[in-house]
Design a protein around this motif. Structure first.
Motif, PDB file in Angstrom:
ATOM      1  N   ILE A 262       2.623   9.021  28.736  1.00 46.82           N
ATOM      2  CA  ILE A 262       1.783   9.876  28.537  1.00 46.82           C
ATOM      3  C   ILE A 262       0.690   8.359  28.525  1.00 46.82           C
ATOM      4  CG2 ILE A 262       2.946  12.361  27.279  1.00 46.82           C
ATOM      5  CD1 ILE A 262       2.911  10.594  24.260  1.00 46.82           C
ATOM      6  N   GLY A 263      -0.844   9.360  27.889  1.00 50.75           N
ATOM      7  CA  GLY A 263      -1.641   8.635  27.498  1.00 50.75           C
ATOM      8  C   GLY A 263      -1.661   7.564  26.275  1.00 50.75           C
ATOM      9  N   GLN A 264      -1.221   8.642  24.848  1.00 51.63           N
ATOM     10  CA  GLN A 264      -1.085   8.332  23.852  1.00 51.63           C
ATOM     11  C   GLN A 264       0.150   7.285  23.363  1.00 51.63           C
ATOM     12  OE1 GLN A 264      -0.246  12.846  22.500  1.00 51.63           O
ATOM     13  NE2 GLN A 264      -1.901  12.808  21.925  1.00 51.63           N
ATOM     14  N   ARG A 265      -0.062   6.431  22.428  1.00 54.10           N
ATOM     15  CA  ARG A 265       0.557   5.477  22.459  1.00 54.10           C
ATOM     16  C   ARG A 265       1.655   5.718  20.901  1.00 54.10           C
ATOM     17  NH1 ARG A 265      -0.555   1.414  19.381  1.00 54.10           N
ATOM     18  NH2 ARG A 265       0.659   0.013  19.476  1.00 54.10           N
ATOM     19  N   LEU A 266       3.035   5.817  20.217  1.00 52.55           N
ATOM     20  CA  LEU A 266       3.798   6.822  19.213  1.00 52.55           C
ATOM     21  C   LEU A 266       4.474   5.204  19.060  1.00 52.55           C
ATOM     22  CD1 LEU A 266       4.271  10.094  21.082  1.00 52.55           C
ATOM     23  CD2 LEU A 266       2.242   9.292  19.933  1.00 52.55           C
ATOM     24  N   ARG A 267       4.343   5.327  18.250  1.00 50.19           N
ATOM     25  CA  ARG A 267       5.117   4.367  17.041  1.00 50.19           C
ATOM     26  C   ARG A 267       5.391   4.477  15.908  1.00 50.19           C
ATOM     27  NH1 ARG A 267       4.310   2.716  22.267  1.00 50.19           N
ATOM     28  NH2 ARG A 267       3.762   0.532  22.751  1.00 50.19           N
ATOM     29  N   GLY A 268       6.787   4.044  15.786  1.00 51.96           N
ATOM     30  CA  GLY A 268       7.280   4.027  14.426  1.00 51.96           C
ATOM     31  C   GLY A 268       7.348   3.036  13.616  1.00 51.96           C
ATOM     32  N   LEU A 269       7.906   2.877  12.250  1.00 49.70           N
ATOM     33  CA  LEU A 269       7.537   1.363  11.352  1.00 49.70           C
ATOM     34  C   LEU A 269       8.699   1.648  10.180  1.00 49.70           C
ATOM     35  CD1 LEU A 269       5.687  -1.159  11.131  1.00 49.70           C
ATOM     36  CD2 LEU A 269       4.377   1.209   9.365  1.00 49.70           C
ATOM     37  N   SER A 270       8.963   0.992  10.545  1.00 46.32           N
ATOM     38  CA  SER A 270      10.337   1.004   9.372  1.00 46.32           C
ATOM     39  C   SER A 270       9.214  -0.477   8.104  1.00 46.32           C
ATOM     40  CB  SER A 270      11.541   0.854   8.802  1.00 46.32           C
ATOM     41  OG  SER A 270      11.591  -1.023  10.582  1.00 46.32           O
ATOM     42  N   SER A 271       9.817  -0.449   6.526  1.00 48.58           N
ATOM     43  CA  SER A 271       9.238  -1.820   5.914  1.00 48.58           C
ATOM     44  C   SER A 271       9.782  -3.181   6.007  1.00 48.58           C
ATOM     45  CB  SER A 271      10.359  -1.296   4.774  1.00 48.58           C
ATOM     46  OG  SER A 271      10.311  -0.231   3.991  1.00 48.58           O
ATOM     47  N   LYS A 272       9.001  -3.906   6.549  1.00 46.84           N
ATOM     48  CA  LYS A 272       9.054  -4.783   6.493  1.00 46.84           C
ATOM     49  C   LYS A 272       8.357  -6.003   5.837  1.00 46.84           C
ATOM     50  CE  LYS A 272      10.169  -8.447  10.485  1.00 46.84           C
ATOM     51  NZ  LYS A 272      10.154  -8.422  11.612  1.00 46.84           N
ATOM     52  N   VAL A 273       9.067  -6.457   4.687  1.00 41.48           N
ATOM     53  CA  VAL A 273       7.610  -7.812   3.908  1.00 41.48           C
ATOM     54  C   VAL A 273       7.602  -9.117   4.788  1.00 41.48           C
ATOM     55  CG1 VAL A 273       7.117  -7.844   1.821  1.00 41.48           C
ATOM     56  CG2 VAL A 273       8.806  -5.424   2.454  1.00 41.48           C
ATOM     57  N   LYS A 274       6.628  -9.705   4.702  1.00 41.22           N
ATOM     58  CA  LYS A 274       6.117 -10.940   5.150  1.00 41.22           C
ATOM     59  C   LYS A 274       4.904 -11.175   3.965  1.00 41.22           C
ATOM     60  CE  LYS A 274       6.986 -10.376   9.880  1.00 41.22           C
ATOM     61  NZ  LYS A 274       6.122 -10.971  11.354  1.00 41.22           N
ATOM     62  N   GLN A 275       5.866 -12.503   3.802  1.00 40.17           N
ATOM     63  CA  GLN A 275       4.705 -13.118   3.102  1.00 40.17           C
ATOM     64  C   GLN A 275       3.492 -13.552   2.998  1.00 40.17           C
ATOM     65  OE1 GLN A 275       5.082 -17.833   2.040  1.00 40.17           O
ATOM     66  NE2 GLN A 275       5.215 -17.239   0.041  1.00 40.17           N
ATOM     67  N   GLU A 276       2.503 -13.340   4.551  1.00 40.30           N
ATOM     68  CA  GLU A 276       1.507 -13.657   4.827  1.00 40.30           C
ATOM     69  C   GLU A 276       0.830 -11.752   4.952  1.00 40.30           C
ATOM     70  OE1 GLU A 276       4.051 -13.759   8.653  1.00 40.30           O
ATOM     71  OE2 GLU A 276       4.056 -14.591   6.898  1.00 40.30           O
ATOM     72  N   ASP A 277       1.833 -11.004   4.863  1.00 43.94           N
ATOM     73  CA  ASP A 277       1.275  -9.841   4.490  1.00 43.94           C
ATOM     74  C   ASP A 277       0.947  -9.455   3.397  1.00 43.94           C
ATOM     75  OD1 ASP A 277       0.983  -8.907   7.360  1.00 43.94           O
ATOM     76  OD2 ASP A 277       3.356  -8.122   7.097  1.00 43.94           O
ATOM     77  N   LEU A 278       1.435 -10.474   2.585  1.00 42.50           N
ATOM     78  CA  LEU A 278       1.000  -9.985   0.864  1.00 42.50           C
ATOM     79  C   LEU A 278       0.682 -11.412   0.543  1.00 42.50           C
ATOM     80  CD1 LEU A 278       4.893 -10.196  -0.270  1.00 42.50           C
ATOM     81  CD2 LEU A 278       3.589  -8.515  -0.628  1.00 42.50           C
ATOM     82  N   VAL A 279      -0.107 -12.315   1.262  1.00 38.60           N
ATOM     83  CA  VAL A 279      -1.142 -12.821   1.360  1.00 38.60           C
ATOM     84  C   VAL A 279      -2.199 -12.300   1.369  1.00 38.60           C
ATOM     85  CG1 VAL A 279      -2.211 -14.327   1.968  1.00 38.60           C
ATOM     86  CG2 VAL A 279      -0.424 -15.276   1.649  1.00 38.60           C
ATOM     87  N   ALA A 280      -2.438 -11.657   2.085  1.00 42.62           N
ATOM     88  CA  ALA A 280      -3.423 -10.559   3.590  1.00 42.62           C
ATOM     89  C   ALA A 280      -3.992  -9.813   2.195  1.00 42.62           C
ATOM     90  CB  ALA A 280      -3.518  -9.770   4.220  1.00 42.62           C
ATOM     91  N   LEU A 281      -2.635  -8.907   1.277  1.00 42.39           N
ATOM     92  CA  LEU A 281      -2.877  -7.918   0.618  1.00 42.39           C
ATOM     93  C   LEU A 281      -3.754  -8.361  -0.284  1.00 42.39           C
ATOM     94  CD1 LEU A 281       0.002  -5.943   1.219  1.00 42.39           C
ATOM     95  CD2 LEU A 281      -2.018  -4.735   1.056  1.00 42.39           C
ATOM     96  N   LYS A 282      -3.212  -9.562  -0.946  1.00 40.52           N
ATOM     97  CA  LYS A 282      -3.589 -10.518  -2.071  1.00 40.52           C
ATOM     98  C   LYS A 282      -5.022 -10.166  -2.367  1.00 40.52           C
ATOM     99  CE  LYS A 282      -3.068 -14.509  -5.448  1.00 40.52           C
ATOM    100  NZ  LYS A 282      -4.415 -14.844  -5.098  1.00 40.52           N
ATOM    101  N   GLU A 283      -5.409 -10.642  -1.178  1.00 41.30           N
ATOM    102  CA  GLU A 283      -7.356 -10.873  -1.086  1.00 41.30           C
ATOM    103  C   GLU A 283      -8.382  -9.932  -1.163  1.00 41.30           C
ATOM    104  OE1 GLU A 283      -7.179 -13.066   2.754  1.00 41.30           O
ATOM    105  OE2 GLU A 283      -6.491 -14.911   2.745  1.00 41.30           O
ATOM    106  N   LEU A 284      -7.120  -8.997  -0.308  1.00 39.70           N
ATOM    107  CA  LEU A 284      -7.866  -7.589  -0.098  1.00 39.70           C
ATOM    108  C   LEU A 284      -8.045  -7.001  -1.870  1.00 39.70           C
ATOM    109  CD1 LEU A 284      -6.178  -5.117   2.556  1.00 39.70           C
ATOM    110  CD2 LEU A 284      -8.811  -6.021   2.921  1.00 39.70           C
TER     111      LEU A 284
END
Length: 323
Positions: A262-284
């Motif tokens: 199909i033309g739509q994108r369907l994606r699953g997501l599980s919990s995965k914590v990376k330090q660079e994402d924690l840094v991005a959240l801290k900035e937000l």
């Protein structure tokens, strides 16, 4: 030291508030004195041992790790000889296996400095739920300014952060929740709020560029009706497969497979914590664009009660354990 531990899988009744030995600090480890720890679906899955598909990784007959908890916010107590990023006294957030305890050991790459404008209880709500929400919006949803984004479960631990992150990315956000939580979702910055008990947002009358489903119970066919022809659906967790597979096949296998045709994108997501994402959240967070919402904070000794409250499904934001 005091901790919440279990020797078998089951309901919240298997959790025990008891004394355990203090953790040993290795050369690459950071010892954290825990002030608060987040309590979410990840804790429930490890407590119950469900879905059964996960047991080869978490323990076939009983949990490999007895102490529950993953999110952590606290103060560095000691560091190993090879650790240079932190020193005793630093306030930190991140992840640590077994954080429902007075002390916990983790690696330095799993921690970042605590946002200065958050309390420890607020900060404990950020690591797992925050990085999940960030990845859903930024990495899988690829949200762009001006896009219409629908967040299902917008008042929950992940959903409340996804609403704010999507707004920070310049999206026009619609939140879906129950009537009692509509004011909360509006306060998060949602441009529109839908009470799912009164309005069927998936009847095909409206379409969104990105849908982030943190509730995980609606069939893919229904969610696709609300999705733009070239839109993206991101499935966060879910219990569609019951005791054996949970939402694994629906999100990780079936959704991407359907996307091939199909033309739509369907994606699953599980919990995965990376330090660079924690840094991005801290900035937000420090920029005032994201503020974690705390439903209730329970003392460590009442963790079983916190899990029971979480199971009821009425939490507004994140449930936190106060250590």
């Amino acid at each position: 030291m005091k901790a919440i531990a279990q020797d078998r899988y089951g309901s919240a009744d298997v959790l025990e508030f008891r004394d355990i030995e203090e953790p040993v600090v290795g050369e690459n480890d950071v010892l954290v004195r825990v002030h608060a720890a987040g309590c979410g679906p990840d804790v429930w899955h490890l407590m119950t041992g469900m879905p059964y598909l996960a047991r080869p990784m978490i323990g076939l007959r009983r949990p490999k790790l007895a102490v529950r908890g993953w999110d952590v916010a606290g103060t560095v107590e000691a560091v190993g000889a090879n650790v240079i990023d932190f020193q005793p006294g630093d306030e930190v957030i991140g992840t640590a296996d077994g954080s429902f305890a007075e002390l916990v050991v983790t690696r330095s790459e799993k921690l970042v400095p605590k946002p200065a404008n958050l309390s420890f209880e607020q900060a404990a709500a950020v690591p797992v739920s925050g990085t999940t929400a960030l990845r859903a919006v930024r990495d899988e949803g690829k949200v762009q300014p001006g896009q219409n984004v629908l967040v299902i479960g917008a008042a929950g631990g992940v959903g409340s952060l996804a609403v704010q992150i999507a707004k920070a990315f310049g999206a026009v956000v619609t939140g879906v929740c129950s009537a009692s939580k509509m004011d909360l979702v509006r306060s998060l910055g949602a441009d529109e709020v839908i009470d799912y008990t009164r309005e069927d947002f998936a009847n095909g009358a409206r379409h969104w560029d990105v849908i982030i489903d943190t509730a995980g119970r609606r069939p893919l066919s229904r969610l696709r009706r609300a999705l733009a022809p070239k839109g993206t659906l991101v499935i966060v967790g879910g219990d569609g497969g019951g005791r054996w597979t949970g939402g694994f096949f629906r999100g990780v296998l079936r959704a991407p497979l359907v996307s091939l045709f199909i033309g739509q994108r369907l994606r699953g997501l599980s919990s995965k914590v990376k330090q660079e994402d924690l840094v991005a959240l801290k900035e937000l967070v420090e920029a005032g664009k994201v503020t974690p919402i705390i439903d209730q904070a329970y003392p460590l000794s009442d963790t079983a009660e916190a899990i029971r409250h979480l199971e009821e499904g009425h939490a507004r934001g994140k449930v936190v354990i106060r250590v």
